[in-house]
Design an enzyme around this catalytic site. Sequence first.
Site, PDB file in Angstrom:
ATOM      1  N   ASP A  19      34.497  39.016  37.543  1.00 12.96           N
ATOM      2  CA  ASP A  19      35.469  37.931  37.509  1.00 12.96           C
ATOM      3  C   ASP A  19      36.345  38.091  38.761  1.00 12.96           C
ATOM      4  O   ASP A  19      36.266  39.095  39.473  1.00 12.96           O
ATOM      5  CB  ASP A  19      36.296  38.046  36.225  1.00 12.96           C
ATOM      6  CG  ASP A  19      37.491  37.126  36.208  1.00 12.96           C
ATOM      7  OD1 ASP A  19      37.309  35.926  36.493  1.00 12.96           O
ATOM      8  OD2 ASP A  19      38.612  37.600  35.942  1.00 12.96           O
ATOM      9  N   ASP A  21      40.189  36.371  39.264  1.00 18.44           N
ATOM     10  CA  ASP A  21      41.619  36.468  38.959  1.00 18.44           C
ATOM     11  C   ASP A  21      41.914  37.600  37.983  1.00 18.44           C
ATOM     12  O   ASP A  21      41.306  37.690  36.913  1.00 18.44           O
ATOM     13  CB  ASP A  21      42.128  35.165  38.336  1.00 18.44           C
ATOM     14  CG  ASP A  21      42.216  34.023  39.341  1.00 18.44           C
ATOM     15  OD1 ASP A  21      42.363  34.295  40.544  1.00 18.44           O
ATOM     16  OD2 ASP A  21      42.139  32.858  38.912  1.00 18.44           O
TER      17      ASP A  21
END
Length: 255
Positions: A19, A21
């Site tokens: 991922d 953020d």
Amino acid sequence: MASHSASISPNKRFLIFFDFDETIVDETTDDKVVEAAPGQHLPGWLKDTYRPGCYNEYMQRVLAYLAEQGVTESDLRSIMEKIPASPGMLTLFQFLRTRPAHDFEVVLVSDANTFFIEAWLRRAGVRQLFHRIFTNPATFNKNGRLVLRPFHSHECQRCPDNMCKQVVVRDYVARRTQERGRPYQRIFYVGDGANDFCPTLSLGPRDVAFPRRDFPMHRLITETHEAMPGEFKAVTVPWVSGEDVIMRLRKLVAE
């Protein structure tokens, strides 16, 4: 939008998803971009337009507002480039880079957008590590506004309208397994948020989910183990620093 840096060798032993953020970077890019707004905050009427599950649509309006306030591509890039990496993440990337070429296929799956991600990765000097990037497409129009679009549509009830990461992960693994003619030895997923829980449900017992400790992904995995034992199949290794991920990967690649 899926982008890639090079053709991928069919000989990779492991597939690792990241991922972006609050996983690669230590903040949320959609929150940071608000710093470009007048007074570094958004007006109430704009914030009130947010609807659950429709965050991508909301960010389209935020970016349009910023453009109307005179915020430029350079302003946005500067904000993105200054976001710090999560603890130990650049050390983890260095570990992956220095492994033999047949070890890791590295893929990024994010609900941010192409401009925010590419700006940060290039500034950090790690863009070439990623074989594929799956995220919402964002390009500047002739008026200088960053135009954001949804990645895809899907039918998953857990995920926001514009992206189900499990659909992305399942489709990618299936396609690459067919292209390679064999499965990966193990699949890894490094994340933090609630939308990182969904893709890890598709992992098997030899695979490893790396949730950021005490973040939503970690809590959802823990709750699932308690409420439905056996439902979540992957090994779970919480991380505080990227070095926690390195420690487990070192053991597994040596097997």
